[in-house]
Design a protein around this motif. Structure first.
Motif, PDB file in Angstrom:
ATOM      1  N   PRO A  91      23.581   1.724  22.576  1.00 46.65           N
ATOM      2  CA  PRO A  91      24.380   2.045  21.393  1.00 46.65           C
ATOM      3  C   PRO A  91      24.496   0.933  20.357  1.00 46.65           C
ATOM      4  N   SER A  92      24.028  -0.285  20.691  1.00 45.72           N
ATOM      5  CA  SER A  92      24.165  -1.374  19.721  1.00 45.72           C
ATOM      6  C   SER A  92      22.999  -2.348  19.849  1.00 45.72           C
ATOM      7  N   ALA A  93      22.791  -3.109  18.794  1.00 43.72           N
ATOM      8  CA  ALA A  93      21.781  -4.163  18.794  1.00 43.72           C
ATOM      9  C   ALA A  93      22.491  -5.472  19.121  1.00 43.72           C
ATOM     10  N   ARG A  94      21.998  -6.163  20.112  1.00 43.98           N
ATOM     11  CA  ARG A  94      22.629  -7.414  20.543  1.00 43.98           C
ATOM     12  C   ARG A  94      21.696  -8.575  20.221  1.00 43.98           C
ATOM     13  N   PHE A  95      22.260  -9.605  19.636  1.00 42.80           N
ATOM     14  CA  PHE A  95      21.500 -10.790  19.259  1.00 42.80           C
ATOM     15  C   PHE A  95      22.325 -12.031  19.554  1.00 42.80           C
ATOM     16  N   VAL A  96      21.650 -13.149  19.617  1.00 38.46           N
ATOM     17  CA  VAL A  96      22.323 -14.445  19.592  1.00 38.46           C
ATOM     18  C   VAL A  96      21.709 -15.193  18.415  1.00 38.46           C
ATOM     19  N   LEU A  97      22.511 -15.419  17.391  1.00 33.41           N
ATOM     20  CA  LEU A  97      22.057 -16.190  16.245  1.00 33.41           C
ATOM     21  C   LEU A  97      22.184 -17.668  16.577  1.00 33.41           C
ATOM     22  N   VAL A  98      21.207 -18.453  16.137  1.00 32.70           N
ATOM     23  CA  VAL A  98      21.220 -19.882  16.398  1.00 32.70           C
ATOM     24  C   VAL A  98      21.182 -20.611  15.059  1.00 32.70           C
ATOM     25  N   VAL A  99      22.136 -21.512  14.856  1.00 33.91           N
ATOM     26  CA  VAL A  99      22.206 -22.318  13.639  1.00 33.91           C
ATOM     27  C   VAL A  99      21.980 -23.772  14.042  1.00 33.91           C
ATOM     28  N   VAL A 100      20.949 -24.388  13.446  1.00 29.78           N
ATOM     29  CA  VAL A 100      20.627 -25.785  13.725  1.00 29.78           C
ATOM     30  C   VAL A 100      20.901 -26.586  12.455  1.00 29.78           C
ATOM     31  N   ARG A 101      21.709 -27.637  12.585  1.00 30.66           N
ATOM     32  CA  ARG A 101      22.049 -28.475  11.428  1.00 30.66           C
ATOM     33  C   ARG A 101      21.557 -29.900  11.673  1.00 30.66           C
ATOM     34  N   THR A 102      21.152 -30.555  10.576  1.00 31.31           N
ATOM     35  CA  THR A 102      20.661 -31.927  10.678  1.00 31.31           C
ATOM     36  C   THR A 102      21.555 -32.879   9.895  1.00 31.31           C
ATOM     37  N   ASP A 103      21.348 -34.162  10.128  1.00 32.38           N
ATOM     38  CA  ASP A 103      22.151 -35.178   9.460  1.00 32.38           C
ATOM     39  C   ASP A 103      21.850 -35.304   7.969  1.00 32.38           C
ATOM     40  N   ASP A 104      20.722 -34.770   7.505  1.00 28.77           N
ATOM     41  CA  ASP A 104      20.432 -34.837   6.073  1.00 28.77           C
ATOM     42  C   ASP A 104      20.743 -33.531   5.340  1.00 28.77           C
ATOM     43  N   GLY A 105      21.536 -32.672   5.979  1.00 24.16           N
ATOM     44  CA  GLY A 105      22.032 -31.471   5.311  1.00 24.16           C
ATOM     45  C   GLY A 105      21.186 -30.222   5.463  1.00 24.16           C
ATOM     46  N   MET A 106      20.079 -30.296   6.172  1.00 21.53           N
ATOM     47  CA  MET A 106      19.249 -29.103   6.363  1.00 21.53           C
ATOM     48  C   MET A 106      19.884 -28.183   7.408  1.00 21.53           C
ATOM     49  N   THR A 107      19.679 -26.893   7.226  1.00 25.01           N
ATOM     50  CA  THR A 107      20.162 -25.889   8.178  1.00 25.01           C
ATOM     51  C   THR A 107      19.019 -24.944   8.498  1.00 25.01           C
TER      52      THR A 107
END
Length: 77
Positions: A29-45
């Protein structure tokens, strides 16, 4: 550039009856995901995702979250 943070976010998006997946295992009945956010010391995501489906992969959003949080993220940070 160094990775400073890795965040895993479980997401469960309900599907409408018109687009639900049905198989021999039953209806999903639903779509399941795990979103991953990676951040760096120079501001990149960076963004990524895992698409676990317990019946097909043996993984669910909880096992993916745990794996990212406790096994993959620490050595990368």
């Amino acid at each position: 550039m160094r990775i400073t943070q890795i965040e895993a976010i479980p997401v469960d998006v309900p599907r409408t009856p018109r687009v639900r997946i049905a198989s021999a295992y039953g209806e999903i009945p639903s779509a399941r995901f795990v979103l991953v956010v990676v951040r760096t010391d120079d501001g990149m995501t960076g963004l990524g995702e895992a698409s676990p489906e317990l019946d097909w992969t043996g993984e669910d959003i909880h096992s993916c979250w745990n794996c990212i949080r406790y096994y993959l993220a620490p050595p990368l940070i």
